[in-house]
Design a protein around this motif. Structure first.
Motif, PDB file in Angstrom:
ATOM      1  N   LYS A  19     137.129  63.761  -0.476  1.00  0.00           N
ATOM      2  CA  LYS A  19     138.098  64.796  -0.828  1.00  0.00           C
ATOM      3  C   LYS A  19     139.523  64.249  -0.687  1.00  0.00           C
ATOM      4  O   LYS A  19     139.847  63.599   0.296  1.00  0.00           O
ATOM      5  CB  LYS A  19     137.908  66.010   0.080  1.00  0.00           C
ATOM      6  CG  LYS A  19     138.654  67.235  -0.403  1.00  0.00           C
ATOM      7  CD  LYS A  19     138.237  68.448   0.403  1.00  0.00           C
ATOM      8  CE  LYS A  19     138.905  69.701  -0.092  1.00  0.00           C
ATOM      9  NZ  LYS A  19     138.252  70.280  -1.243  1.00  0.00           N
ATOM     10  N   GLY A  20     140.318  64.483  -1.694  1.00  0.00           N
ATOM     11  CA  GLY A  20     141.699  64.035  -1.674  1.00  0.00           C
ATOM     12  C   GLY A  20     141.929  62.726  -2.406  1.00  0.00           C
ATOM     13  O   GLY A  20     143.078  62.353  -2.652  1.00  0.00           O
ATOM     14  N   LEU A  21     140.859  62.021  -2.770  1.00  0.00           N
ATOM     15  CA  LEU A  21     141.026  60.757  -3.504  1.00  0.00           C
ATOM     16  C   LEU A  21     141.562  61.055  -4.896  1.00  0.00           C
ATOM     17  O   LEU A  21     140.970  61.822  -5.654  1.00  0.00           O
ATOM     18  CB  LEU A  21     139.693  60.011  -3.608  1.00  0.00           C
ATOM     19  CG  LEU A  21     139.750  58.674  -4.369  1.00  0.00           C
ATOM     20  CD1 LEU A  21     140.571  57.642  -3.596  1.00  0.00           C
ATOM     21  CD2 LEU A  21     138.343  58.147  -4.629  1.00  0.00           C
ATOM     22  N   VAL A  22     142.709  60.482  -5.226  1.00  0.00           N
ATOM     23  CA  VAL A  22     143.291  60.729  -6.549  1.00  0.00           C
ATOM     24  C   VAL A  22     143.230  59.496  -7.442  1.00  0.00           C
ATOM     25  O   VAL A  22     143.276  59.615  -8.661  1.00  0.00           O
ATOM     26  CB  VAL A  22     144.751  61.251  -6.467  1.00  0.00           C
ATOM     27  CG1 VAL A  22     144.770  62.663  -5.898  1.00  0.00           C
ATOM     28  CG2 VAL A  22     145.640  60.347  -5.650  1.00  0.00           C
ATOM     29  N   ILE A  55     126.354  67.984  -5.348  1.00  0.00           N
ATOM     30  CA  ILE A  55     127.502  68.819  -5.036  1.00  0.00           C
ATOM     31  C   ILE A  55     128.735  67.933  -4.872  1.00  0.00           C
ATOM     32  O   ILE A  55     128.766  67.030  -4.040  1.00  0.00           O
ATOM     33  CB  ILE A  55     127.266  69.635  -3.751  1.00  0.00           C
ATOM     34  CG1 ILE A  55     126.067  70.569  -3.947  1.00  0.00           C
ATOM     35  CG2 ILE A  55     128.519  70.407  -3.356  1.00  0.00           C
ATOM     36  CD1 ILE A  55     125.596  71.243  -2.664  1.00  0.00           C
ATOM     37  N   SER A  56     129.744  68.187  -5.696  1.00  0.00           N
ATOM     38  CA  SER A  56     130.979  67.389  -5.677  1.00  0.00           C
ATOM     39  C   SER A  56     132.094  68.130  -4.965  1.00  0.00           C
ATOM     40  O   SER A  56     132.237  69.352  -5.133  1.00  0.00           O
ATOM     41  CB  SER A  56     131.412  67.084  -7.118  1.00  0.00           C
ATOM     42  OG  SER A  56     132.681  66.462  -7.132  1.00  0.00           O
ATOM     43  N   VAL A  57     132.913  67.415  -4.200  1.00  0.00           N
ATOM     44  CA  VAL A  57     134.076  68.039  -3.550  1.00  0.00           C
ATOM     45  C   VAL A  57     135.091  68.475  -4.599  1.00  0.00           C
ATOM     46  O   VAL A  57     135.961  69.292  -4.308  1.00  0.00           O
ATOM     47  CB  VAL A  57     134.744  67.099  -2.510  1.00  0.00           C
ATOM     48  CG1 VAL A  57     133.799  66.806  -1.356  1.00  0.00           C
ATOM     49  CG2 VAL A  57     135.250  65.820  -3.143  1.00  0.00           C
ATOM     50  N   TYR A  59     133.338  63.002   5.468  1.00  0.00           N
ATOM     51  CA  TYR A  59     133.068  62.168   4.289  1.00  0.00           C
ATOM     52  C   TYR A  59     131.566  61.859   4.183  1.00  0.00           C
ATOM     53  O   TYR A  59     130.997  61.899   3.099  1.00  0.00           O
ATOM     54  CB  TYR A  59     133.855  60.856   4.345  1.00  0.00           C
ATOM     55  CG  TYR A  59     135.302  60.966   3.930  1.00  0.00           C
ATOM     56  CD1 TYR A  59     135.705  61.804   2.902  1.00  0.00           C
ATOM     57  CD2 TYR A  59     136.279  60.199   4.551  1.00  0.00           C
ATOM     58  CE1 TYR A  59     137.038  61.893   2.521  1.00  0.00           C
ATOM     59  CE2 TYR A  59     137.610  60.276   4.171  1.00  0.00           C
ATOM     60  CZ  TYR A  59     137.985  61.131   3.154  1.00  0.00           C
ATOM     61  OH  TYR A  59     139.295  61.204   2.779  1.00  0.00           O
ATOM     62  N   MET A  60     130.946  61.558   5.310  1.00  0.00           N
ATOM     63  CA  MET A  60     129.515  61.238   5.294  1.00  0.00           C
ATOM     64  C   MET A  60     128.687  62.458   4.866  1.00  0.00           C
ATOM     65  O   MET A  60     127.759  62.347   4.072  1.00  0.00           O
ATOM     66  CB  MET A  60     129.070  60.728   6.667  1.00  0.00           C
ATOM     67  CG  MET A  60     129.680  59.381   7.023  1.00  0.00           C
ATOM     68  SD  MET A  60     129.327  58.876   8.716  1.00  0.00           S
ATOM     69  CE  MET A  60     127.690  58.180   8.505  1.00  0.00           C
ATOM     70  N   GLU A  61     129.037  63.626   5.395  1.00  0.00           N
ATOM     71  CA  GLU A  61     128.313  64.847   5.030  1.00  0.00           C
ATOM     72  C   GLU A  61     128.553  65.215   3.572  1.00  0.00           C
ATOM     73  O   GLU A  61     127.648  65.700   2.886  1.00  0.00           O
ATOM     74  CB  GLU A  61     128.713  65.990   5.960  1.00  0.00           C
ATOM     75  CG  GLU A  61     128.162  65.795   7.367  1.00  0.00           C
ATOM     76  CD  GLU A  61     128.707  66.775   8.390  1.00  0.00           C
ATOM     77  OE1 GLU A  61     129.747  67.437   8.115  1.00  0.00           O
ATOM     78  OE2 GLU A  61     128.103  66.884   9.476  1.00  0.00           O
ATOM     79  N   PHE A 109     126.507  65.306  -2.071  1.00  0.00           N
ATOM     80  CA  PHE A 109     126.598  64.767  -3.430  1.00  0.00           C
ATOM     81  C   PHE A 109     125.317  64.005  -3.792  1.00  0.00           C
ATOM     82  O   PHE A 109     124.749  64.210  -4.864  1.00  0.00           O
ATOM     83  CB  PHE A 109     127.820  63.853  -3.554  1.00  0.00           C
ATOM     84  CG  PHE A 109     127.848  63.080  -4.839  1.00  0.00           C
ATOM     85  CD1 PHE A 109     128.051  63.721  -6.050  1.00  0.00           C
ATOM     86  CD2 PHE A 109     127.634  61.709  -4.850  1.00  0.00           C
ATOM     87  CE1 PHE A 109     128.044  63.017  -7.252  1.00  0.00           C
ATOM     88  CE2 PHE A 109     127.626  60.998  -6.033  1.00  0.00           C
ATOM     89  CZ  PHE A 109     127.837  61.657  -7.237  1.00  0.00           C
ATOM     90  N   ALA A 110     124.862  63.139  -2.891  1.00  0.00           N
ATOM     91  CA  ALA A 110     123.695  62.292  -3.180  1.00  0.00           C
ATOM     92  C   ALA A 110     122.418  63.109  -3.319  1.00  0.00           C
ATOM     93  O   ALA A 110     121.607  62.852  -4.213  1.00  0.00           O
ATOM     94  CB  ALA A 110     123.543  61.231  -2.085  1.00  0.00           C
TER      95      ALA A 110
END
Length: 150
Positions: A31-34, A145-147, A133-135, A140-141
């Motif tokens: 989350k937050g990666l742009v 489910i995507s942030v 991040y791990m959760e 997602f995996a």
């Protein structure tokens, strides 16, 4: 500051690694990666460097990832350098009855008074973010489910 976090993902290790190792997937669990950009070396291999840009609320964060050990599917070790922070990340992946146990050992070294104070006063925040991040990767995996959807 050092700590260990772990999560078990309901995927065989080869599928887990395929999802984790694809930089296009990072936006779905970090989350937050742009933006990310390859800087040097062979992408994904030891010595490779990548620039990562994050936006967290009003804060913007830039860091450089360096792969220091790539022995997949067993382990992947990286260094993250940002202003005032040097983070050594040692990730281990264990196959367990069709699932993958992800163990992450984090070591943070702080420079500059502000980051040293933050590391001293709020060590739990760093561990909480790592586990988040791990959760998020697990969600997602396992379930797609995507942030980005939240």
């Amino acid at each position: 500051m050092k700590y260990t976090t772990e999560v078990t993902v309901d995927l065989p290790r080869d599928e887990f690694i395929k999802k984790l190792d694809d930089p296009e997937n990072m936006k779905h669990w970090q989350k937050g990666l742009v933006n990310y950009e390859h800087l040097s070396g062979n992408p994904g291999l030891e010595g490779a460097q990548m620039s990562l840009s994050y936006k967290m609320g009003k804060r913007e964060l830039e860091m450089v990832e360096t792969i220091i050990k790539r022995n997949l599917p067993e382990e992947l070790h990286t260094i993250y350098d940002a202003k005032g922070v040097h983070n050594i990340q040692k990730n281990y992946f264990q196959e367990m009855d069709g699932k993958t146990k992800w163990i992450s050992q984090s070591e943070f070294q702080f420079s500059g008074l502000g980051m040293k104070i933050m590391g001293f006063l709020m060590p739990g925040a760093f561990k909480k973010q790592s586990l988040k991040y791990m959760e998020d990767f697990k969600a997602f995996a396992e379930k797609g489910i995507s942030v980005l959807d939240s």
